[in-house]
Scaffold this motif. Structure first.
Motif, PDB file in Angstrom:
ATOM      1  N   VAL A  37       0.863  -1.180   0.000  1.00  0.00           N
ATOM      2  CA  VAL A  37       0.000   0.000   0.000  1.00  0.00           C
ATOM      3  C   VAL A  37       0.900   1.230   0.000  1.00  0.00           C
ATOM      4  N   GLU A  38       0.728   2.093  -1.001  1.00  0.00           N
ATOM      5  CA  GLU A  38       1.560   3.278  -1.124  1.00  0.00           C
ATOM      6  C   GLU A  38       0.952   4.484  -0.421  1.00  0.00           C
ATOM      7  N   LYS A  39      -0.385   4.593  -0.464  1.00  0.00           N
ATOM      8  CA  LYS A  39      -1.027   5.775   0.095  1.00  0.00           C
ATOM      9  C   LYS A  39      -2.417   5.418   0.596  1.00  0.00           C
ATOM     10  N   THR A  40      -2.782   5.947   1.753  1.00  0.00           N
ATOM     11  CA  THR A  40      -4.126   5.799   2.299  1.00  0.00           C
ATOM     12  C   THR A  40      -4.617   7.181   2.674  1.00  0.00           C
ATOM     13  N   GLU A  41      -5.730   7.597   2.089  1.00  0.00           N
ATOM     14  CA  GLU A  41      -6.288   8.912   2.387  1.00  0.00           C
ATOM     15  C   GLU A  41      -7.738   8.760   2.830  1.00  0.00           C
ATOM     16  N   LYS A  42      -8.036   9.350   3.961  1.00  0.00           N
ATOM     17  CA  LYS A  42      -9.421   9.427   4.421  1.00  0.00           C
ATOM     18  C   LYS A  42      -9.915  10.826   4.087  1.00  0.00           C
ATOM     19  N   TRP A  43     -10.862  10.912   3.160  1.00  0.00           N
ATOM     20  CA  TRP A  43     -11.365  12.210   2.725  1.00  0.00           C
ATOM     21  C   TRP A  43     -12.467  12.728   3.630  1.00  0.00           C
ATOM     22  N   GLY A  44     -13.031  11.875   4.455  1.00  0.00           N
ATOM     23  CA  GLY A  44     -14.073  12.302   5.378  1.00  0.00           C
ATOM     24  C   GLY A  44     -15.465  12.266   4.759  1.00  0.00           C
ATOM     25  N   ARG A  45     -16.427  12.834   5.493  1.00  0.00           N
ATOM     26  CA  ARG A  45     -17.828  12.833   5.035  1.00  0.00           C
ATOM     27  C   ARG A  45     -18.011  13.878   3.955  1.00  0.00           C
ATOM     28  N   ARG A  46     -18.656  13.446   2.872  1.00  0.00           N
ATOM     29  CA  ARG A  46     -18.956  14.342   1.757  1.00  0.00           C
ATOM     30  C   ARG A  46     -20.348  14.037   1.234  1.00  0.00           C
ATOM     31  N   ARG A  47     -20.898  15.019   0.582  1.00  0.00           N
ATOM     32  CA  ARG A  47     -22.234  14.859   0.003  1.00  0.00           C
ATOM     33  C   ARG A  47     -22.123  14.024  -1.271  1.00  0.00           C
ATOM     34  N   LEU A  48     -23.050  13.094  -1.433  1.00  0.00           N
ATOM     35  CA  LEU A  48     -23.086  12.250  -2.618  1.00  0.00           C
ATOM     36  C   LEU A  48     -23.770  12.985  -3.765  1.00  0.00           C
ATOM     37  N   ALA A  49     -23.461  12.617  -4.979  1.00  0.00           N
ATOM     38  CA  ALA A  49     -24.082  13.240  -6.145  1.00  0.00           C
ATOM     39  C   ALA A  49     -25.561  12.862  -6.252  1.00  0.00           C
ATOM     40  N   TYR A  50     -25.894  11.681  -5.770  1.00  0.00           N
ATOM     41  CA  TYR A  50     -27.274  11.208  -5.784  1.00  0.00           C
ATOM     42  C   TYR A  50     -27.459  10.264  -4.603  1.00  0.00           C
ATOM     43  N   ARG A  51     -28.707   9.993  -4.261  1.00  0.00           N
ATOM     44  CA  ARG A  51     -28.989   9.129  -3.111  1.00  0.00           C
ATOM     45  C   ARG A  51     -28.546   7.702  -3.390  1.00  0.00           C
ATOM     46  N   VAL A  52     -27.932   7.106  -2.387  1.00  0.00           N
ATOM     47  CA  VAL A  52     -27.536   5.700  -2.439  1.00  0.00           C
ATOM     48  C   VAL A  52     -28.067   5.066  -1.162  1.00  0.00           C
ATOM     49  N   GLN A  53     -28.914   4.080  -1.290  1.00  0.00           N
ATOM     50  CA  GLN A  53     -29.547   3.403  -0.155  1.00  0.00           C
ATOM     51  C   GLN A  53     -30.185   4.419   0.795  1.00  0.00           C
ATOM     52  N   LYS A  54     -30.862   5.407   0.219  1.00  0.00           N
ATOM     53  CA  LYS A  54     -31.578   6.459   0.942  1.00  0.00           C
ATOM     54  C   LYS A  54     -30.657   7.363   1.762  1.00  0.00           C
ATOM     55  N   LEU A  55     -29.380   7.409   1.428  1.00  0.00           N
ATOM     56  CA  LEU A  55     -28.413   8.260   2.128  1.00  0.00           C
ATOM     57  C   LEU A  55     -27.935   9.364   1.188  1.00  0.00           C
ATOM     58  N   ARG A  56     -27.696  10.535   1.759  1.00  0.00           N
ATOM     59  CA  ARG A  56     -27.221  11.666   0.964  1.00  0.00           C
ATOM     60  C   ARG A  56     -25.728  11.936   1.192  1.00  0.00           C
ATOM     61  N   GLU A  57     -25.116  11.354   2.214  1.00  0.00           N
ATOM     62  CA  GLU A  57     -23.699  11.561   2.523  1.00  0.00           C
ATOM     63  C   GLU A  57     -23.000  10.226   2.633  1.00  0.00           C
ATOM     64  N   GLY A  58     -21.682  10.285   2.522  1.00  0.00           N
ATOM     65  CA  GLY A  58     -20.876   9.090   2.686  1.00  0.00           C
ATOM     66  C   GLY A  58     -19.476   9.462   3.120  1.00  0.00           C
ATOM     67  N   TYR A  59     -18.759   8.495   3.672  1.00  0.00           N
ATOM     68  CA  TYR A  59     -17.380   8.695   4.123  1.00  0.00           C
ATOM     69  C   TYR A  59     -16.465   8.111   3.049  1.00  0.00           C
ATOM     70  N   TYR A  60     -15.657   8.973   2.421  1.00  0.00           N
ATOM     71  CA  TYR A  60     -14.804   8.567   1.306  1.00  0.00           C
ATOM     72  C   TYR A  60     -13.418   8.141   1.792  1.00  0.00           C
ATOM     73  N   VAL A  61     -12.918   7.032   1.222  1.00  0.00           N
ATOM     74  CA  VAL A  61     -11.570   6.539   1.536  1.00  0.00           C
ATOM     75  C   VAL A  61     -10.886   6.159   0.224  1.00  0.00           C
ATOM     76  N   LEU A  62      -9.626   6.579   0.074  1.00  0.00           N
ATOM     77  CA  LEU A  62      -8.848   6.283  -1.125  1.00  0.00           C
ATOM     78  C   LEU A  62      -7.598   5.492  -0.745  1.00  0.00           C
ATOM     79  N   LEU A  63      -7.382   4.387  -1.438  1.00  0.00           N
ATOM     80  CA  LEU A  63      -6.166   3.584  -1.257  1.00  0.00           C
ATOM     81  C   LEU A  63      -5.429   3.542  -2.581  1.00  0.00           C
ATOM     82  N   GLN A  64      -4.110   3.745  -2.541  1.00  0.00           N
ATOM     83  CA  GLN A  64      -3.279   3.564  -3.733  1.00  0.00           C
ATOM     84  C   GLN A  64      -2.281   2.466  -3.396  1.00  0.00           C
ATOM     85  N   PHE A  65      -2.214   1.458  -4.256  1.00  0.00           N
ATOM     86  CA  PHE A  65      -1.379   0.293  -3.959  1.00  0.00           C
ATOM     87  C   PHE A  65      -0.940  -0.385  -5.239  1.00  0.00           C
ATOM     88  N   ASN A  66       0.010  -1.319  -5.094  1.00  0.00           N
ATOM     89  CA  ASN A  66       0.401  -2.147  -6.227  1.00  0.00           C
ATOM     90  C   ASN A  66       0.270  -3.604  -5.829  1.00  0.00           C
TER      91      ASN A  66
END
Length: 140
Positions: A37-66
């Motif tokens: 794993v080269e990089k792990t970023e927690k972007w935190g809670r952000r508003r979604l572009a559209y509803r997913v499972q009746k939710l408007r926000e989500g917690y974004y996480v990005l992993l970069q790895f080989n």
């Protein structure tokens, strides 16, 4: 080994411990497959572009790895069955990085050529006075 990015969205009501547990699980899969794993970023809670499972926000996480392709299959399987994960996407970025590196080298090569040599001599443009003298000679 190829370079990948994994972006996944976790339910906003998930605790930090649950999110860290998912990240550790994925990191374990990657390292057991011989990757890193080269990089792990927690972007935190952000508003979604559209509803997913009746939710408007989500917690974004990005992993970069080989890692290899088999590890990707296992990672996607785990994310698919996890109740906390709303959405995920896996992107192979090594080809993009190669293309960007090639462009950067071309730019550096061009810049080196421009700065190393003297600028080419501009073609001589006759000055207005010379043009007048030539015109007067023709008339007279």
């Amino acid at each position: 080994m190829r370079i990948y990015e994994e972006l996944f969205i976790v339910k906003p009501d998930a605790t930090e411990e649950e999110i860290d547990q998912i990240i550790e699980q994925l990191t374990g899969i990657i390292t057991s497959a011989g990757g890193a794993v080269e990089k792990t970023e927690k972007w935190g809670r952000r508003r979604l572009a559209y509803r997913v499972q009746k939710l408007r926000e989500g917690y974004y996480v990005l992993l970069q790895f080989n890692c290899g392709a088999e590890a990707i299959k296992e990672i996607e399987r785990r994310l698919r069955v996890s109740d906390l994960v709303l959405k995920f996407i896996t992107v192979r970025i090594d080809e993009t990085l190669k293309r960007l590196e090639k462009r950067r080298k071309q730019r550096e090569k061009r810049a080196a050529r421009k700065s190393s040599g003297a600028p080419p001599a501009a073609p001589q443009v006759p000055v207005a006075e010379e043009m007048l003298e030539a015109a007067q000679e023709q008339e007279g």
